[in-house]
Design an enzyme around this catalytic site. Structure first.
Site: not given
Ligand SMILES: *Cc1c(COP(=O)(O)O)cnc(C)c1O
Length: 486
Positions: A124
């Site tokens: 993120k």
């Molecule tokens: C947010 C997240 C996901 C999922 O990503 P999306 O964009 O919601 O599909 C997968 N793995 C981790 C470690 C995350 O923080």
């Protein structure tokens, strides 16, 4: 470049106008009127660029209302070896999202693309760090301020706080369930001492936090007066920032544009893989986009059957890959809009049906809402699912075969990727977090602790700054007003 709502709202907006907002006024999600295309000559030229240079080229196609020189400064400041320093090998940091070949035998190639080397050790950061700089830039120009108010069970909240800390014109009020996050996640957020960051630990569970955010956001007068905004995963700029690393992964794994690659993406809200879909629509030679889910398999079910069936809270499992524990996928509407050839009236009707009847059915079977499932393969999508036992096995297997520790979400990805590996097409698995964040499960799988990047050794011992509050909306509003002075 103009943006339209998936549900057909008429007023077209430019990039800066939708940057600070969330949903379109009709409840839809923003998409560009048409996807910008990338030529072979451009791809050739892009092979030589740094990550920041590539981010600039991609962004220039979407943020046409921001001067290129400003975008250049913003991307150069965001994608640095110092910000993305938590690599396994120090010398890889300048690549921002380095690739690591795990397996290459008999034409079957499995590659890991590290997206988790930023300040909070999860993917993120890739988008949120850019968002922080874009927000500051835009607010500065308008002499405006913004108070971000959200709820987190872990990764999103910390990524937002690290992106917004110390930024002019921005405050962050982040709710989390008191004593429910891992010690590492809690320490990451609560050890921030920046005066524009407010951590509020709510006596309750994540849903109580979420309900408080909803209650406050539904008070439109309060929301306007307090200049409340969000940074959730439907934000268009976040999606665009994620498009960049699909280009990077492709260009790093191939030698010419005749070659194809596939991507496997550990998925929850469909934000990450939606960016892969957009890269493919722009002309990037992606063979397959593999959606990997955990026990919360809303998306796997759709990509196997054409039925989209959101889950109730009681059917949403708390798993050991918790950032994928979702009951509905908030970015999914963007793909459905493309699948339905931009028929916004039908998109609006289908997502109204999600609210009233809990889902829709595009399988083409008796009583279904359409037959577009037959077209899904044309978009490259396939899927698979991984459960706790698979995660443990995969973490052990990857450690044994390739000598590295992957986190629980990435393990879900590797498990599903191996089921879709094709000869002659490199498979890139996106590494969405580092194992240190989910140490409890690493211990369960390997019988010892995950390694921690330098600087995180004693994070739990740092002084913490947070406020405990019960789930009281009036109190929350008073707290916000007292700290914004608005
Ligand atoms: C947010 C997240 C996901 C999922 O990503 P999306 O964009 O919601 O599909 C997968 N793995 C981790 C470690 C995350 O923080």
């Amino acid at each position: 470049m103009h943006y339209v709502s998936t549900r057909g709202h008429a007023a077209q907006q430019n990039f800066s106008e939708i940057l600070l907002g969330g949903l379109a006024p009709d409840g839809g999600l923003y998409l560009p009127q048409s996807y910008p295309q990338v030529t072979g000559a451009e791809l050739d030229a892009w092979r030589k660029l740094s990550y920041a240079g590539l981010a600039l080229e991609v962004l220039k196609k979407f943020a046409t209302d921001i001067p290129a020189a400003d975008l250049q400064a913003l991307t150069a400041k965001t994608y640095t070896a110092d910000v993305y320093r938590n690599t396994r090998k120090q010398e890889d940091a300048a690549q921002i999202t380095p690739l690591r070949v795990l397996q290459d035998k008999g034409g079957r190639k499995l590659i890991l693309q590290a997206l988790s080397n930023g300040p909070t050790l999860a993917f993120k950061d890739m988008a949120m760090q850019l968002l922080g700089n874009l927000f500051e830039y835009t607010l500065d120009k308008r002499h405006a301020e913004l108070n971000i108010f959200g709820a987190t069970s872990g990764d999103t909240g910390s990524a937002a706080e690290y992106a917004m800390r110390g930024k002019r014109g921005i405050r962050v009020f982040m709710l989390s369930p008191h004593k429910k996050m891992s010690a590492f996640q809690t320490a990451q957020m609560f050890s921030l001492q920046d005066t524009n960051i407010f951590n509020i630990a709510v006596e309750g569970v994540f849903d109580d936090c979420q309900d408080m955010v909803k209650a406050v956001s539904n008070d439109l007068e309060f929301k306007q007066r307090q200049k409340i905004g969000t940074v959730n995963s439907i934000n268009w700029a976040r999606v665009v920032a994620q498009v960049v690393y699909y280009f990077r992964g492709y260009l790093s794994a191939t030698g010419n544009n005749e070659q194809q690659v596939s991507f496997t993406v550990p998925s929850g809200n469909f934000g990450n893989i939606c960016a892969g879909h957009i890269a493919r629509m722009m002309g990037l030679p992606i063979a397959q986009l593999v959606v990997a889910t955990n026990e919360n398999d809303v998306l796997d079910e759709f990509f196997r059957t054409g039925v989209y069936r959101v889950r109730k809270s009681a059917e949403t499992w708390h798993t050991t890959s918790p950032s994928m524990d979702i009951s509905k996928a908030s970015n999914f509407e963007r793909f459905i809009y493309d699948l339905l050839d931009g028929d916004s009236a039908r998109v609006a009707a289908l997502f109204r049906k999600v609210e009233t009847a809990g889902g829709f059915d595009l399988s083409g079977g008796p009583g279904s809402d359409g037959d577009e499932f037959a077209k899904v393969a044309r978009f490259g999508f396939v899927s698979g699912k991984s459960v706790h036992a698979d995660r443990l096995n995969t973490i052990r297997q990857v450690k044994q075969d390739y000598g590295i520790t992957v986190d629980t979400h990435t393990a879900d990805g590797v498990k599903v990727a191996l089921e879709h590996l094709q000869e002659g097409v490199p498979m890139i698995v996106l590494e969405t977090a580092l194992p240190a964040k989910f140490n409890e499960t690493i211990r369960e799988a390997l019988g010892r602790d995950a390694e921690r990047p330098a600087g995180f050794e004693n994070i739990e011992a740092l002084p913490q700054r947070f406020e405990v509050m019960n789930a009281d909306v009036a109190k929350m509003k008073a707290y916000i007003a007292a700290h914004t002075g608005l």
